[in-house]
Design an enzyme around this catalytic site. Sequence first.
Site, short mmCIF file in Angstrom:
data_model
loop_
_atom_site.label_atom_id
_atom_site.label_comp_id
_atom_site.label_asym_id
_atom_site.label_seq_id
_atom_site.Cartn_x
_atom_site.Cartn_y
_atom_site.Cartn_z
N SER A 1 0.74 -1.23 -0.15
CA SER A 1 -0.13 -0.13 0.19
C SER A 1 0.80 1.30 -0.21
CB SER A 1 -0.96 0.01 1.17
OG SER A 1 -1.40 1.32 1.36
N TYR B 1 -2.47 -1.08 10.57
CA TYR B 1 -2.51 -1.22 8.77
C TYR B 1 -1.25 -0.73 8.63
CZ TYR B 1 -4.17 -1.04 3.96
OH TYR B 1 -4.08 -1.21 2.55
P1 NAD Z 1 -11.16 -5.93 -0.12
O1 NAD Z 1 -11.71 -5.85 1.28
O2 NAD Z 1 -12.11 -6.26 -1.55
O3 NAD Z 1 -10.18 -7.56 -0.48
C1 NAD Z 1 -9.69 -7.82 0.45
C2 NAD Z 1 -9.67 -9.53 0.37
O4 NAD Z 1 -8.98 -10.22 1.70
C3 NAD Z 1 -11.45 -9.74 0.75
O5 NAD Z 1 -11.63 -10.49 -0.44
C4 NAD Z 1 -11.30 -10.49 2.13
O6 NAD Z 1 -12.17 -11.44 2.14
C5 NAD Z 1 -9.77 -11.14 2.12
N1 NAD Z 1 -9.48 -11.64 3.43
C6 NAD Z 1 -9.66 -11.03 4.47
N2 NAD Z 1 -8.94 -11.70 5.47
C7 NAD Z 1 -8.44 -12.80 5.08
C8 NAD Z 1 -7.95 -14.12 5.39
N3 NAD Z 1 -7.68 -14.23 6.72
N4 NAD Z 1 -7.67 -15.01 4.60
C9 NAD Z 1 -7.87 -14.75 3.13
N5 NAD Z 1 -8.67 -13.71 2.55
C10 NAD Z 1 -8.81 -12.74 3.47
O7 NAD Z 1 -10.26 -4.74 -0.50
P2 NAD Z 1 -9.08 -4.57 -1.55
O8 NAD Z 1 -8.94 -2.98 -1.62
O9 NAD Z 1 -9.24 -5.09 -2.65
O10 NAD Z 1 -7.68 -4.97 -0.73
C11 NAD Z 1 -6.80 -5.91 -1.43
C12 NAD Z 1 -5.34 -5.61 -1.01
O11 NAD Z 1 -5.20 -4.35 -1.36
C13 NAD Z 1 -5.41 -5.44 0.74
O12 NAD Z 1 -4.19 -6.11 0.95
C14 NAD Z 1 -5.26 -4.02 0.85
O13 NAD Z 1 -4.58 -3.71 2.00
C15 NAD Z 1 -4.45 -3.63 -0.40
N6 NAD Z 1 -4.75 -2.10 -0.78
C16 NAD Z 1 -6.13 -1.85 -0.96
C17 NAD Z 1 -6.38 -0.46 -1.36
C18 NAD Z 1 -7.37 0.25 -1.48
O14 NAD Z 1 -7.44 1.50 -2.00
N7 NAD Z 1 -8.40 -0.45 -2.04
C19 NAD Z 1 -4.90 0.53 -1.36
C20 NAD Z 1 -3.97 0.08 -0.72
C21 NAD Z 1 -3.66 -1.22 -0.62
#
Ligand code: NAD
Length: 284
Positions: free
Chosen positions: A169, A182
Site C-alpha cells: 500500500s 494497517y
Molecule cells: P477487499 O476488502 O475487497 O479485499 C480484501 C480481500 O482479502 C477480501 O476478499 C477479504 O475477504 C480477503 N481476506 C481478508 N482476510 C482474509 C484472510 N484471513 N484470509 C484470506 N483472505 C482474507 O479490499 P481490496 O481493496 O481489494 O484489498 C486488497 C489488498 O489491497 C489488501 O491487501 C489491501 O490492503 C490492499 N490495498 C488496497 C487499497 C485500496 O485503496 N483499495 C489501497 C492500498 C492497498
Amino acid sequence: MTATTISAIESAAPPVTLPKLLSGQKALVTGASSGIGKAVATALGQAGADVVVNYVGNAAAADAVVEDIRKSGAKAYAHQADVSSEEEVAAMFTKMMQDFGTIDILVSNAGLQQDSAFPDMTLAQWNKVLSVNLTGQFLCAREAVREFLRRGVVPSVSSAAGKIICMSSVHQQIPWGGHVNYAASKGGIKLLMESMAQELAPQRIRVNAIAPGAIRTPINTSAWQTKEAYAALMTLIPYGRIGEPEDIARAAVWLASDHSDYVVGTTLFVDGGMTLYPGFATGG
Ligand code: NAD
C-alpha cells in the site's frame, strides 16, 4: 462541485486487451473474491495462467470469479483458507500441487483494516491486522518458495523459478494516523519483500510488491462513495481520478511476466501520484 469532478467519479481505467504473457503458468491469488484480488485473478486468467482463487468467507463470490476466469479459457478453482492459519495455508498449497502440479506465481493480496484512534486500539485489532496482512504474506510466500526451490527454473514456462507479488500500500511509505496497525503491517511487508528478494534472487526467484493508492474497492467505500468524500480524496491524487482494480491487475500481470524479468525487490507504486506529496504542489 464542478462538472469535471463529477465525470471523474464515473471514470474508469481505460480498456486494454491483455496479451497471453502467462500461458502455461500456475497462479494463486489470495483474497481473490473481491476488489483488487478479484481483478488480479481475472487478469492473470486472461493472460493465460491457471488460477487458484483463494477466499475466506464468500464462496459464491469466489465461484463467480472462477467462472469468469474459465470463460477466458484458463483453468480455475476456488479454495477457502484463512491466510493467517499455518495449517490452512499448508493445505491450500497441498491441494494446488495435487490439482495444478506446481506454482509459478503467488499474489499475496488478502488484507483488511481494523481502524481505531491509537489510545483505543485493542490488542485484538492490532493482532488481527498484523496476522492477516503480514503473517499471512509470510506463510503463503514460504510455501510458494519451497515449491519454487524444489522445481527450479523451467525455461519453457518462465525465466524465473517463481514470482511473488506482495500487495502492499502507499501506507508502507505514508504514515496513517488512526490506522497504525494497517500502516505497520504494510511497512512490514516492504522489508519482508525486500529481504526475501535479496535472499532468493540467486535462486532466480523474483519477489516484488505493488503499492496501490486509493482504489475503488469494498475496503475503502467511505473514501469514494459520496461526492464530498470523492472531492476530498482528489486533493490527494494529482492524476485526478480514483484507481480501479484493473489498474492494479495490469501491473500484476506485468510483474508476474518475463517482461519484468530484471525487476527484483521493487515496489511498484500504482497510485495516480499520491506519493508525490501533492500538498506541496502550490506551496511548501
Ligand atoms: P477487499 O476488502 O475487497 O479485499 C480484501 C480481500 O482479502 C477480501 O476478499 C477479504 O475477504 C480477503 N481476506 C481478508 N482476510 C482474509 C484472510 N484471513 N484470509 C484470506 N483472505 C482474507 O479490499 P481490496 O481493496 O481489494 O484489498 C486488497 C489488498 O489491497 C489488501 O491487501 C489491501 O490492503 C490492499 N490495498 C488496497 C487499497 C485500496 O485503496 N483499495 C489501497 C492500498 C492497498
